[in-house]
Design a protein around this motif. Structure first.
Motif, short mmCIF file in Angstrom:
data_model
loop_
_atom_site.label_atom_id
_atom_site.label_comp_id
_atom_site.label_asym_id
_atom_site.label_seq_id
_atom_site.Cartn_x
_atom_site.Cartn_y
_atom_site.Cartn_z
N ASP A 17 0.91 -1.30 -0.13
CA ASP A 17 -0.11 0.16 -0.04
C ASP A 17 1.02 1.16 0.00
OD1 ASP A 17 -2.38 -1.61 0.13
OD2 ASP A 17 -2.68 -1.36 2.30
N ASP A 18 1.86 1.27 0.87
CA ASP A 18 2.85 2.17 0.79
C ASP A 18 3.47 2.52 -0.75
OD1 ASP A 18 2.19 2.77 3.27
OD2 ASP A 18 3.93 1.77 4.26
N ILE A 19 3.79 1.64 -1.33
CA ILE A 19 4.64 1.56 -2.63
C ILE A 19 3.49 1.94 -3.52
CG2 ILE A 19 5.51 0.40 -4.59
CD1 ILE A 19 6.58 -1.68 -2.13
N ALA A 24 1.69 6.39 -7.21
CA ALA A 24 0.85 7.17 -7.84
C ALA A 24 0.90 8.80 -7.78
CB ALA A 24 -0.49 7.20 -6.61
N CYS A 25 2.12 8.99 -7.08
CA CYS A 25 2.46 10.51 -7.12
C CYS A 25 3.66 10.59 -8.14
CB CYS A 25 2.90 10.96 -5.80
SG CYS A 25 3.06 12.74 -5.56
N GLU A 26 3.25 11.05 -9.46
CA GLU A 26 4.47 11.05 -10.28
C GLU A 26 5.64 12.10 -10.11
OE1 GLU A 26 2.58 9.47 -14.45
OE2 GLU A 26 1.62 11.38 -13.77
N SER A 27 6.89 11.62 -10.08
CA SER A 27 7.77 12.71 -9.85
C SER A 27 8.97 12.79 -10.87
CB SER A 27 8.41 11.97 -8.33
OG SER A 27 8.68 10.84 -8.60
N PRO A 28 8.72 13.26 -12.17
CA PRO A 28 9.92 13.32 -13.01
C PRO A 28 10.86 14.18 -12.47
CG PRO A 28 7.67 14.29 -14.04
CD PRO A 28 7.51 13.50 -12.58
N SER A 29 12.12 13.99 -12.50
CA SER A 29 13.10 14.57 -11.89
C SER A 29 13.20 16.22 -12.20
CB SER A 29 14.42 14.24 -12.31
OG SER A 29 14.72 12.90 -12.09
N ALA A 30 12.99 16.45 -13.53
CA ALA A 30 13.08 17.85 -14.13
C ALA A 30 11.90 18.87 -13.65
CB ALA A 30 13.26 17.76 -15.66
N ASP A 31 10.85 18.36 -13.24
CA ASP A 31 9.69 18.90 -12.91
C ASP A 31 9.72 19.20 -11.21
OD1 ASP A 31 7.20 19.96 -12.14
OD2 ASP A 31 6.03 18.68 -13.85
N GLN A 32 10.22 20.32 -10.92
CA GLN A 32 10.36 20.46 -9.43
C GLN A 32 9.19 20.65 -8.64
OE1 GLN A 32 13.08 23.92 -9.08
NE2 GLN A 32 14.83 22.65 -9.04
N ALA A 33 8.12 20.91 -9.40
CA ALA A 33 6.72 21.10 -8.71
C ALA A 33 6.24 19.67 -8.32
CB ALA A 33 5.50 21.85 -9.41
#
Length: 372
Positions: A17-19, A24-33
Motif C-alpha cells: 500500500d505504501d509503494i 501514484a504521485c508522479e515525480s519526473p526529476s526535471a519537474d520541481q513542482a
C-alpha cells in the motif's frame, strides 16, 4: 522461516500500500513542482511508518528528505531517491498493479519500492539503532543539488546502504564505474566554401580528428569506455564551419583510470592550424570501488545464511548511483539492496513481490549488526 522474515511477511500488505501511494504521485526529476509534491507523499508515508516527521531540505528548488532515528550519532545511512525518469502522464499508460506476484508502475523498481523498504527497515531496527535515512529528489539527473547533502550525511556514519534496485537475478551491487561527462567545443573561422575556402578554419575537420583521438583513449582491457555520443557543427552547406561540438561519456572502474582519461582530454590540442579546442565538464562521480563494499557484502552473505534468506550474489555495474559519492569519501558502501525485479527506465519495469520481505529482512539485520 526466521522470526524476522515472518515479521516482514506480516507487513507486506502495508508495504505494498505504501509503494502504491508513492508510485501514484508522479515525480519526473526535471519537474520541481512534481518532485515537491512527491516529497510530501514520501514524508507522509515516512511519518506513518516511523512515527517521526522528516527534515525537509530545499536545495535550488529541489525537495529532499532526511530522517534521523534512535539516539546519538547515526551509525548507518540508508540512501535512496524519490524522483524518476518517467514523465508526467506515464501512470495513465502504466498504472500501478499487482498481478501474479509482480508489482508494476512507473518508478516502482527504480526506486520507490526501495524507499518504502528503507522506512520499514529503520522502523523495525528499533531505537537502539541510530540511523539516518536520506531520500533525494534529483538522482536521475545527476544529483546536482543533493551531492553536498549526501556527502554531509555520509561523512560521520560507519556504513552506507543504498536502496537502489538489485542487479540481474537479485545480485547486490559491489562496484560501480566512475562517470565523467565532457563537452568539447572546437572553434574555427568561417568563410565561403566555394569562393574562399582557404580563408576558413574548418571546425568540423578538426572535430573528425578529435573524435578519433577521444575514442582511442578507451581501454577495454581495464574496462574503461570513452564514447563520443553527440556531435554538431556547421551552419550552411556553403560555409566553412566555424564551430563544432562533441559530447563524450567516460566510464572507468578506478579513480586512476578516470584521472588518466581526464588528463588526456584536457590535454587535447588542435591539429588543424588556427582551430582551438575548449573542454567543458569533467568527472561527475568517483568510482564505487569493490574494496568499499567487500566487508559489507561478506556481512550480508553471513546474515542471509543465518536468517534463511537465500544465497546472495554480487555484481559490478557500469551505471552510477549516489553510492559512488559515499564510496568516494571512503565510507563502506553496499548498493543494490532495494527491489528485486527488472525493467528500470523501461515499459516492463517490475518488482517481484515475494522478494520485498526477504530483502527488507536482510536490510533490518544488516542495520542491527552494524549498530552493535
Amino acid at each position: 522461516m526466521s522470526p524476522l522474515l515472518a515479521q516482514l511477511e506480516s507487513r507486506l500488505s502495508q508495504m505494498i500500500d505504501d509503494i502504491a501511494e508513492l508510485v501514484a504521485c508522479e515525480s519526473p526529476s526535471a519537474d520541481q513542482a512534481a518532485v515537491k509534491e512527491s516529497a510530501g507523499v514520501v514524508a507522509r508515508v515516512g511519518q506513518r511508518v516511523l512515527g517521526l516527521a522528516p527534515e525537509v531540505i530545499e536545495a535550488d528548488g529541489c525537495s529532499h528528505l532526511r530522517w534521523k532515528t534512535g539516539e546519538g550519532r547515526p551509525r548507518v545511512l540508508l540512501l535512496g531517491h524519490h524522483d524518476t525518469v518517467w514523465p508526467s502522464g506515464s501512470l495513465a499508460r502504466h498504472p500501478f498493479a499487482v498481478r501474479d506476484g509482480v508489482l508494476t508502475g512507473p518508478g516502482c523498481f527504480d526506486m520507490k519500492t526501495g524507499v518504502v523498504m528503507a522506512l520499514h527497515a529503520a522502523a523495525l531496527a528499533g531505537p537502539a539503532c541510530p540511523v539516518s535515512i536520506l531520500v533525494t529528489g534529483d538522482e536521475e539527473i545527476g544529483s546536482r543539488t543533493s551531492r553536498r547533502l549526501i556527502e554531509e550525511s555520509a561523512a560521520t556514519v560507519d556504513a552506507v546502504l543504498v536502496l537502489e534496485a538489485a542487479a540481474d537475478g537479485g545480485a547486490l551491487k559491489v562496484a560501480r564505474k566512475a562517470v565523467s561527462f565532457y563537452e568539447l567545443t572546437i572553434t574555427g573561422r568561417a568563410s565561403h566554401a566555394g569562393l574562399e575556402p582557404e580563408r576558413g578554419v574548418n571546425a568540423v575537420v578538426e572535430l573528425s580528428h578529435v573524435i578519433q583521438r577521444v575514442h582511442g583513449l578507451a581501454s577495454p582491457e581495464r574496462g574503461t569506455s570513452v564514447v563520443p555520443t553527440v556531435v554538431s557543427g556547421g551552419t550552411t552547406s556553403n560555409t566553412v564551419p566555424a564551430l563544432a561540438r562533441l559530447a563524450v561519456d567516460v566510464r572507468a572502474w578506478t579513480r586512476a583510470e578516470q584521472e588518466r582519461v581526464d588528463a588526456a582530454v584536457r590535454g587535447l590540442t588542435a591539429t588543424v592550424p588556427g582551430a582551438v579546442i575548449t573542454v567543458g565538464g569533467g568527472p561527475d562521480r568517483p568510482p564505487m570501488e569493490e574494496s568499499m563494499a567487500a566487508g559489507l557484502y561478506d556481512l550480508a552473505t553471513r546474515i542471509a545464511d543465518e536468517e534463511g534468506l537465500g544465497e546472495l550474489s554480487a555484481a559490478r555495474v557500469g551505471g552510477g548511483s549516489d553510492g559512488n559519492f559515499t564510496a568516494g569519501l571512503g565510507r563502506p558502501t553496499l548498493d543494490g539492496l532495494g527491489a528485486v525485479g527488472g525493467g528500470a527506465h523501461a515499459d516492463d519495469e517490475h518488482v517481484l513481490v515475494d522478494q520485498i520481505p526477504v530483502r527488507t529482512a536482510l536490510l533490518v539485520a544488516l542495520v542491527r549488526e552494524l549498530c552493535q
